[in-house]
Design a protein around this motif. Structure first.
Motif, PDB file in Angstrom:
ATOM      1  N   ASN A   1       0.939  -1.217  -0.096  1.00  0.00           N
ATOM      2  CA  ASN A   1       0.075   0.097   0.093  1.00  0.00           C
ATOM      3  C   ASN A   1       0.905   1.218  -0.056  1.00  0.00           C
ATOM      4  O   ASN A   1       2.199   1.277   0.163  1.00  0.00           O
ATOM      5  CB  ASN A   1      -0.930  -0.012   1.238  1.00  0.00           C
ATOM      6  CG  ASN A   1      -0.256  -0.027   2.624  1.00  0.00           C
ATOM      7  OD1 ASN A   1       0.448   0.849   2.916  1.00  0.00           O
ATOM      8  ND2 ASN A   1      -0.599  -0.965   3.483  1.00  0.00           N
TER       9      ASN A   1
ATOM     10  N   LEU B   1       5.625   5.073   1.541  1.00  0.00           N
ATOM     11  CA  LEU B   1       5.898   6.257   1.966  1.00  0.00           C
ATOM     12  C   LEU B   1       6.984   6.086   3.139  1.00  0.00           C
ATOM     13  O   LEU B   1       7.997   6.902   3.160  1.00  0.00           O
ATOM     14  CB  LEU B   1       4.800   7.111   2.612  1.00  0.00           C
ATOM     15  CG  LEU B   1       3.842   7.870   1.326  1.00  0.00           C
ATOM     16  CD1 LEU B   1       2.527   8.448   2.145  1.00  0.00           C
ATOM     17  CD2 LEU B   1       4.601   8.842   0.710  1.00  0.00           C
TER      18      LEU B   1
ATOM     19  N   ALA C   1      -2.177   9.534   6.219  1.00  0.00           N
ATOM     20  CA  ALA C   1      -1.157   8.514   6.151  1.00  0.00           C
ATOM     21  C   ALA C   1       0.210   9.273   5.952  1.00  0.00           C
ATOM     22  O   ALA C   1       1.236   8.531   6.325  1.00  0.00           O
ATOM     23  CB  ALA C   1      -1.422   7.898   4.746  1.00  0.00           C
TER      24      ALA C   1
ATOM     25  N   ASP D   1       4.376  12.433  -2.177  1.00  0.00           N
ATOM     26  CA  ASP D   1       3.122  11.587  -1.960  1.00  0.00           C
ATOM     27  C   ASP D   1       2.150  12.024  -2.999  1.00  0.00           C
ATOM     28  O   ASP D   1       1.508  12.847  -3.065  1.00  0.00           O
ATOM     29  CB  ASP D   1       2.410  12.151  -0.614  1.00  0.00           C
ATOM     30  CG  ASP D   1       1.052  11.313  -0.302  1.00  0.00           C
ATOM     31  OD1 ASP D   1       0.635  10.497  -1.268  1.00  0.00           O
ATOM     32  OD2 ASP D   1       0.696  11.520   0.905  1.00  0.00           O
TER      33      ASP D   1
ATOM     34  N   ALA E   1      -0.154   9.806  -3.993  1.00  0.00           N
ATOM     35  CA  ALA E   1      -1.145   8.696  -3.772  1.00  0.00           C
ATOM     36  C   ALA E   1      -2.152   8.632  -4.714  1.00  0.00           C
ATOM     37  O   ALA E   1      -2.666   7.557  -5.431  1.00  0.00           O
ATOM     38  CB  ALA E   1      -1.528   8.645  -2.454  1.00  0.00           C
TER      39      ALA E   1
ATOM     40  N   SER F   1      -0.662   5.342  -4.818  1.00  0.00           N
ATOM     41  CA  SER F   1      -1.465   4.211  -4.157  1.00  0.00           C
ATOM     42  C   SER F   1      -2.254   3.677  -5.094  1.00  0.00           C
ATOM     43  O   SER F   1      -2.973   4.056  -6.148  1.00  0.00           O
ATOM     44  CB  SER F   1      -2.320   5.165  -3.131  1.00  0.00           C
ATOM     45  OG  SER F   1      -3.356   4.051  -2.687  1.00  0.00           O
TER      46      SER F   1
ATOM     47  N   PHE G   1      -9.723  17.234   2.462  1.00  0.00           N
ATOM     48  CA  PHE G   1      -8.966  16.797   3.659  1.00  0.00           C
ATOM     49  C   PHE G   1      -9.503  17.726   4.986  1.00  0.00           C
ATOM     50  O   PHE G   1      -8.499  18.496   5.331  1.00  0.00           O
ATOM     51  CB  PHE G   1      -7.437  16.995   3.591  1.00  0.00           C
ATOM     52  CG  PHE G   1      -7.136  15.928   2.333  1.00  0.00           C
ATOM     53  CD1 PHE G   1      -7.160  14.431   2.426  1.00  0.00           C
ATOM     54  CD2 PHE G   1      -6.417  16.384   1.320  1.00  0.00           C
ATOM     55  CE1 PHE G   1      -6.702  13.771   1.319  1.00  0.00           C
ATOM     56  CE2 PHE G   1      -6.147  15.716   0.276  1.00  0.00           C
ATOM     57  CZ  PHE G   1      -5.998  14.244   0.413  1.00  0.00           C
TER      58      PHE G   1
HETATM   59  C1  LIG Z   1      -4.755   7.226  -0.444  1.00  0.00           C
HETATM   60  C2  LIG Z   1      -3.733   8.115   0.092  1.00  0.00           C
HETATM   61  C3  LIG Z   1      -2.715   7.715   0.803  1.00  0.00           C
HETATM   62  C4  LIG Z   1      -2.570   6.197   1.396  1.00  0.00           C
HETATM   63  O1  LIG Z   1      -2.739   5.399   0.354  1.00  0.00           O
HETATM   64  P1  LIG Z   1      -3.024   3.711   0.807  1.00  0.00           P
HETATM   65  O2  LIG Z   1      -2.462   3.039  -0.382  1.00  0.00           O
HETATM   66  O3  LIG Z   1      -4.262   3.696   1.262  1.00  0.00           O
HETATM   67  O4  LIG Z   1      -1.928   3.499   2.057  1.00  0.00           O
HETATM   68  C5  LIG Z   1      -1.754   8.429   1.255  1.00  0.00           C
HETATM   69  N1  LIG Z   1      -1.784   9.899   0.785  1.00  0.00           N
HETATM   70  C6  LIG Z   1      -2.678  10.381   0.316  1.00  0.00           C
HETATM   71  C7  LIG Z   1      -2.926  11.851  -0.150  1.00  0.00           C
HETATM   72  C8  LIG Z   1      -3.685   9.546  -0.233  1.00  0.00           C
HETATM   73  O5  LIG Z   1      -4.776  10.290  -0.929  1.00  0.00           O
END
Ligand SMILES: *Cc1c(COP(=O)(O)O)cnc(C)c1O
Length: 370
Positions: free
Chosen positions: A59, A64, A88, A159, A161, A184, A317
């Motif tokens: 994940n 990270l 996260a 990040d 994700a 992600s 957020f």
């Molecule tokens: C979804 C997300 C994460 C976490 O990703 P996972 O794969 O669920 O651990 C981290 N940072 C941001 C900005 C996200 O949108």
């Protein structure tokens, strides 16, 4: 009409079957097996034009953690990152033994404010271990300033994700960046496989260190060489990823269609005249469709009103990270934009295959109850 916040769209059982049969035939279920290696090679080739290297992870949060621990300057205390992000990010920072230091985001793009970052760097001096900007809601933010800082000795982890799919084939957002970029593959992200992640870097040596650390820090003799952990993507997850790749181009187009549909309806709605502000970040493969309630109107109140009308919205957020108990001891600079966004931001229902009638219903409810 009841409208959920999202309907995850993952490959169906029939689409997975060929990959699952390959898995059965090989009898390999994890440990960078043939499917995970093929997914990595195909993502690198198609999305990043073959430039650099990637490794799959279980994940993005683990991705990270691995990336931060691989690049951080030793013996330093702080990781600088936005507070307007998902928990996260600062959680990964803390698992790496660092303290989050929150910096504000820009009013136009909702990404880390580089002027505020420079002020924080001046304030914290030599005690910064890493900087971690975020590609908010999949925005392809400009990384050139971070590439410059990285080349000058400041480690950078992006990040990204929600940003798998941002940028065209061969020019995926992050391509060419020599720090670590973490995506992600969670079910709620554009390239959803359930649970999963991908770490990219133009620096192949960095990726091989992260890959080793994601496999207990084992060296070639299977001796733990570094404080690693288990963050490997299983072959089951890789099977979903390979099936996903077959339809990803259509899925990206779908997301753009829905985003355009919302943008047109919003422009025609008169909401802007009433103080509403359409999403700031321009994502070409959007995860969500965020917007800001008028000043003085809280997102929580809007969400409660829309829920009465059967429309489920969320507020990513908000609360911002610095407003959450786990991060009470974090450091921070001034956060006026973050606090304004946290009070006003909400995301409308958004998924692939959303119909015009569903988008109409959301906008009508917003006009009536918002
Ligand atoms: C979804 C997300 C994460 C976490 O990703 P996972 O794969 O669920 O651990 C981290 N940072 C941001 C900005 C996200 O949108």
């Amino acid at each position: 009409m009841r409208i959920p916040f999202l309907r995850p769209s993952l490959p169906r059982a029939e689409e997975l079957a060929p990959y699952l049969r390959r898995m059965d035939a090989a009898g390999i279920y994890s440990n960078y097996g043939p499917l995970a290696r093929e997914l990595e090679a195909e993502l690198l080739r198609r999305r990043f034009g073959g430039q650099g290297a990637v490794t799959t992870v279980a994940n993005a949060t683990l991705g990270l953690m691995l990336a931060i621990s691989a690049v951080k300057r030793p013996g330093r205390r702080w990781a600088i990152l936005p507070s307007f992000t998902f928990a996260a990010g600062p959680l990964a920072v803390m698992w790496c033994g660092l303290q989050p230091y929150f910096v504000d985001v820009t009013r136009d793009a909702w990404t880390l404010d580089e002027a505020a970052l420079d002020a924080a760097l001046a304030e914290l001096g030599d005690d910064v271990a890493v900087v971690m900007p975020g590609a908010t809601f999949g925005t392809a933010m400009d990384l050139s300033g971070y590439e410059r800082r990285r080349a000058a000795g400041l480690p950078v982890v992006v990040d990204a994700a929600p940003a798998m799919g941002a940028g065209d084939d061969g020019r995926q957002f992050g391509t060419g960046f020599a720090g670590a970029v973490v995506y992600s593959l969670h079910a709620t992200k554009p390239f959803g496989i359930g649970e999963g992640g991908l770490v990219y870097s133009a620096d192949a040596e960095l990726i091989s260190r992260i890959r080793r650390d994601a496999n207990f820090g084992f060296n070639a003799e299977r001796m733990a060489e570094t404080p690693g952990l288990n963050a490997k993507l299983s072959e089951y997850g890789a099977a979903v990823g390979l099936a996903m790749l077959e339809t990803f181009a259509q899925r990206r187009a779908e997301r753009r269609r829905v985003a355009r549909g919302y943008a047109q309806r919003f422009a025609a709605s008169g909401l802007a005249q009433r103080g509403w502000q359409a999403q700031a970040p321009a994502a070409d493969c959007p995860q969500f469709w965020p917007l800001l309630a008028p000043r003085g109107r809280s997102n929580a109140a809007v969400i409660a009103a829309l829920a009465q009308a059967g429309i489920e919205c969320r507020r990513y957020f908000a609360p911002a990270c610095h407003q959450q108990p786990a991060f009470a001891a974090a450091g921070r600079g001034p956060l006026p934009v973050t606090e304004d966004l946290a009070a006003r931001v909400l995301s409308l229902p958004f998924w692939e295959a959303m119909t015009d009638a569903e988008m109409d219903a959301v906008l009508e409810a917003l006009i009536r109850w918002g």
